[in-house]
Design an enzyme around this catalytic site. Structure first.
Site, mmCIF file in Angstrom:
data_model
loop_
_atom_site.group_PDB
_atom_site.id
_atom_site.type_symbol
_atom_site.label_atom_id
_atom_site.label_comp_id
_atom_site.label_asym_id
_atom_site.label_seq_id
_atom_site.Cartn_x
_atom_site.Cartn_y
_atom_site.Cartn_z
ATOM 1 N N GLN A 95 -5.908 0.945 8.758
ATOM 2 C CA GLN A 95 -5.488 1.746 7.608
ATOM 3 C C GLN A 95 -4.242 2.541 7.973
ATOM 4 O O GLN A 95 -4.215 3.254 8.975
ATOM 5 C CB GLN A 95 -6.606 2.689 7.159
ATOM 6 C CG GLN A 95 -6.280 3.432 5.882
ATOM 7 C CD GLN A 95 -7.420 4.328 5.404
ATOM 8 O OE1 GLN A 95 -8.380 4.583 6.128
ATOM 9 N NE2 GLN A 95 -7.306 4.804 4.182
ATOM 10 N N HIS A 101 -7.517 1.793 -0.956
ATOM 11 C CA HIS A 101 -6.881 0.689 -1.670
ATOM 12 C C HIS A 101 -7.475 -0.626 -1.184
ATOM 13 O O HIS A 101 -7.924 -0.740 -0.054
ATOM 14 C CB HIS A 101 -5.356 0.698 -1.511
ATOM 15 C CG HIS A 101 -4.871 0.689 -0.099
ATOM 16 N ND1 HIS A 101 -4.938 1.794 0.735
ATOM 17 C CD2 HIS A 101 -4.294 -0.292 0.629
ATOM 18 C CE1 HIS A 101 -4.417 1.489 1.916
ATOM 19 N NE2 HIS A 101 -4.030 0.220 1.875
#
Length: 137
Positions: A95, A101
């Site tokens: 990440q 997302h």
């Protein structure tokens, strides 16, 4: 809640232009500017959640229904051979933007997206121990 310093909050809420392919009251889906493959898109909630650990259950359910809808559309119009649906939580997991997302990455025979790993080994004892500590009732 929105985070005024979060680039995905700004994109999801229209403060920064994006190549949007879907939008509703809770999500914006836009094409990735550094795509792993043609058509790589991101599903981003308009509210700020740093990771899946914070995401509300109702949005978690809706994000995967939306992913299915978009995956079917990608297969239909891009004629991709498959699709990766990826979501990373924490730096060690890859990440880099700390706003939840979901990546939709169309895959094509012979592409270079390289989303694979070398399978490890596990003993029956390790499996039994993991089952014991991870089982959810």
């Amino acid at each position: 809640m929105k985070d005024s310093t979060c680039i995905f909050c700004k994109i999801a809420n229209g403060e920064i232009p994006s190549s949007t392919i879907y939008e509703d009251e809770d999500f914006r889906v836009f094409l990735d500017l550094g795509p792993a493959a043609k058509g790589h898109a991101l599903i981003v909630p308009k509210e700020h959640y740093a990771s899946i650990y914070e995401l509300e259950d109702t949005l978690c359910s809706r994000v995967f229904l939306l992913a299915k809808k978009l995956a079917l559309r990608m297969r239909e119009v891009l004629h991709c051979d498959g699709i990766n649906i990826m979501q990373n939580n924490g730096p060690v997991a890859g990440q880099t933007v700390f706003h939840f997302h979901l990546h939709l990455i169309p895959r094509y025979e012979g592409d270079s997206a390289g989303i694979r790993w070398n399978p490890g080994n596990v003993t029956p004892e390790e499996l039994a121990e993991l089952v014991e500590i991870l089982r959810v009732e």
